[in-house]
Design a protein around this motif. Structure first.
Motif, short mmCIF file in Angstrom:
data_model
loop_
_atom_site.label_atom_id
_atom_site.label_comp_id
_atom_site.label_asym_id
_atom_site.label_seq_id
_atom_site.Cartn_x
_atom_site.Cartn_y
_atom_site.Cartn_z
N TYR A 41 -2.80 -6.88 -10.15
CA TYR A 41 -2.70 -6.94 -8.69
C TYR A 41 -1.70 -7.98 -8.20
O TYR A 41 -1.94 -8.68 -7.23
CB TYR A 41 -4.08 -7.13 -8.05
N SER A 70 1.43 -6.56 -14.16
CA SER A 70 1.59 -5.73 -12.96
C SER A 70 3.05 -5.78 -12.50
O SER A 70 3.74 -6.75 -12.73
CB SER A 70 0.64 -6.18 -11.84
N ASN A 101 -0.53 -1.91 -10.13
CA ASN A 101 -1.42 -3.06 -10.05
C ASN A 101 -1.99 -3.46 -11.40
O ASN A 101 -2.31 -4.63 -11.61
CB ASN A 101 -2.56 -2.80 -9.07
#
Length: 117
Positions: A41, A70, A101
Protein backbone atom coordinates in the motif's frame (compact mmCIF):
# COMPACT_ATOMS: atom_id res chain seq x y z
CA UNK A 1 18.33 -14.65 -2.32
CA UNK A 2 16.26 -15.15 -5.47
CA UNK A 3 13.19 -17.37 -5.56
CA UNK A 4 12.98 -20.27 -8.03
CA UNK A 5 9.77 -21.11 -9.83
CA UNK A 6 8.54 -23.34 -12.65
CA UNK A 7 7.36 -22.09 -16.04
CA UNK A 8 3.73 -22.98 -15.28
CA UNK A 9 3.86 -21.02 -12.02
CA UNK A 10 5.27 -17.97 -13.82
CA UNK A 11 2.32 -17.74 -16.20
CA UNK A 12 -0.16 -18.06 -13.34
CA UNK A 13 1.67 -15.53 -11.13
CA UNK A 14 2.01 -12.93 -13.89
CA UNK A 15 -1.67 -13.24 -14.78
CA UNK A 16 -2.83 -12.91 -11.19
CA UNK A 17 -0.66 -9.82 -10.63
CA UNK A 18 -2.64 -7.80 -13.15
CA UNK A 19 -6.03 -9.35 -12.41
CA UNK A 20 -6.07 -9.13 -8.62
CA UNK A 21 -3.70 -6.37 -7.56
CA UNK A 22 -4.17 -3.52 -10.02
CA UNK A 23 -6.16 -0.42 -9.19
CA UNK A 24 -6.42 2.90 -10.95
CA UNK A 25 -3.80 5.35 -9.67
CA UNK A 26 -4.60 8.87 -8.59
CA UNK A 27 -3.28 11.98 -10.33
CA UNK A 28 0.38 12.01 -11.24
CA UNK A 29 2.75 14.61 -9.82
CA UNK A 30 4.43 17.06 -12.18
CA UNK A 31 7.14 15.47 -14.31
CA UNK A 32 5.72 11.93 -14.18
CA UNK A 33 7.41 9.11 -12.33
CA UNK A 34 6.94 5.64 -11.02
CA UNK A 35 6.76 5.13 -7.26
CA UNK A 36 8.40 2.02 -5.79
CA UNK A 37 7.87 1.24 -2.08
CA UNK A 38 9.28 -1.36 0.30
CA UNK A 39 5.94 -2.14 1.96
CA UNK A 40 2.40 -2.85 0.77
CA UNK A 41 0.00 0.00 0.00
CA UNK A 42 2.79 2.39 -0.98
CA UNK A 43 4.18 2.61 2.54
CA UNK A 44 7.64 2.35 4.03
CA UNK A 45 10.61 3.90 2.26
CA UNK A 46 9.81 4.78 -1.38
CA UNK A 47 11.76 5.91 -4.42
CA UNK A 48 10.48 7.84 -7.44
CA UNK A 49 12.06 6.93 -10.76
CA UNK A 50 11.58 8.54 -14.16
CA UNK A 51 14.44 6.91 -16.07
CA UNK A 52 16.01 3.47 -16.41
CA UNK A 53 17.48 1.78 -13.33
CA UNK A 54 19.73 -1.16 -14.33
CA UNK A 55 20.42 -2.03 -10.67
CA UNK A 56 17.96 -1.11 -7.89
CA UNK A 57 20.82 -0.67 -5.42
CA UNK A 58 21.45 2.56 -7.41
CA UNK A 59 17.87 3.86 -7.13
CA UNK A 60 17.57 7.63 -6.71
CA UNK A 61 16.34 7.41 -3.09
CA UNK A 62 18.71 4.65 -1.88
CA UNK A 63 19.14 0.89 -2.14
CA UNK A 64 15.88 -0.81 -3.22
CA UNK A 65 17.49 -4.01 -4.50
CA UNK A 66 15.05 -6.93 -4.01
CA UNK A 67 13.01 -4.83 -1.56
CA UNK A 68 9.96 -3.55 -3.51
CA UNK A 69 6.46 -4.58 -2.36
CA UNK A 70 4.18 -2.03 -4.06
CA UNK A 71 4.28 0.07 -7.24
CA UNK A 72 2.38 3.11 -8.49
CA UNK A 73 2.86 3.99 -12.14
CA UNK A 74 1.90 7.50 -13.16
CA UNK A 75 4.89 8.01 -15.44
CA UNK A 76 2.93 8.36 -18.67
CA UNK A 77 4.19 5.04 -20.07
CA UNK A 78 4.32 1.34 -19.34
CA UNK A 79 7.28 0.20 -17.21
CA UNK A 80 9.03 -3.17 -17.28
CA UNK A 81 10.75 -4.69 -14.25
CA UNK A 82 13.04 -7.68 -14.01
CA UNK A 83 14.05 -9.96 -11.16
CA UNK A 84 17.76 -9.62 -12.01
CA UNK A 85 20.12 -6.70 -12.64
CA UNK A 86 20.75 -5.51 -16.18
CA UNK A 87 17.15 -6.12 -17.35
CA UNK A 88 17.33 -9.90 -17.13
CA UNK A 89 15.49 -12.64 -15.29
CA UNK A 90 11.69 -12.72 -15.06
CA UNK A 91 10.11 -9.70 -16.77
CA UNK A 92 6.88 -8.02 -15.64
CA UNK A 93 5.04 -5.19 -17.43
CA UNK A 94 3.29 -2.53 -15.35
CA UNK A 95 0.76 -0.35 -17.16
CA UNK A 96 0.52 3.43 -16.75
CA UNK A 97 -2.11 4.87 -14.38
CA UNK A 98 -2.28 1.82 -12.08
CA UNK A 99 -1.28 1.03 -8.53
CA UNK A 100 -0.20 -2.42 -7.38
CA UNK A 101 -0.76 -2.20 -3.62
CA UNK A 102 0.62 -5.68 -3.02
CA UNK A 103 2.96 -7.37 -5.47
CA UNK A 104 2.70 -11.11 -5.87
CA UNK A 105 5.26 -13.78 -6.63
CA UNK A 106 7.64 -13.57 -8.47
CA UNK A 107 7.94 -9.77 -8.11
CA UNK A 108 7.46 -9.16 -4.36
CA UNK A 109 10.91 -8.36 -2.92
CA UNK A 110 12.58 -9.62 -6.12
CA UNK A 111 12.72 -6.59 -8.46
CA UNK A 112 16.31 -5.74 -9.39
CA UNK A 113 16.04 -3.51 -12.49
CA UNK A 114 13.46 -1.49 -14.40
CA UNK A 115 12.86 0.94 -17.24
CA UNK A 116 10.10 2.38 -19.41
CA UNK A 117 9.13 -0.14 -22.09
Amino acid sequence: MKKVMTGAGLALAAGSLVASSAATASAAPAGGAIQLCTQSYLSGPCTYESSSVPNMSWASEGNFQDDISSIRNYSGSKWCFWTDNGYSGIKGEFQNNYTWNTLSYPYENSISSGRPC
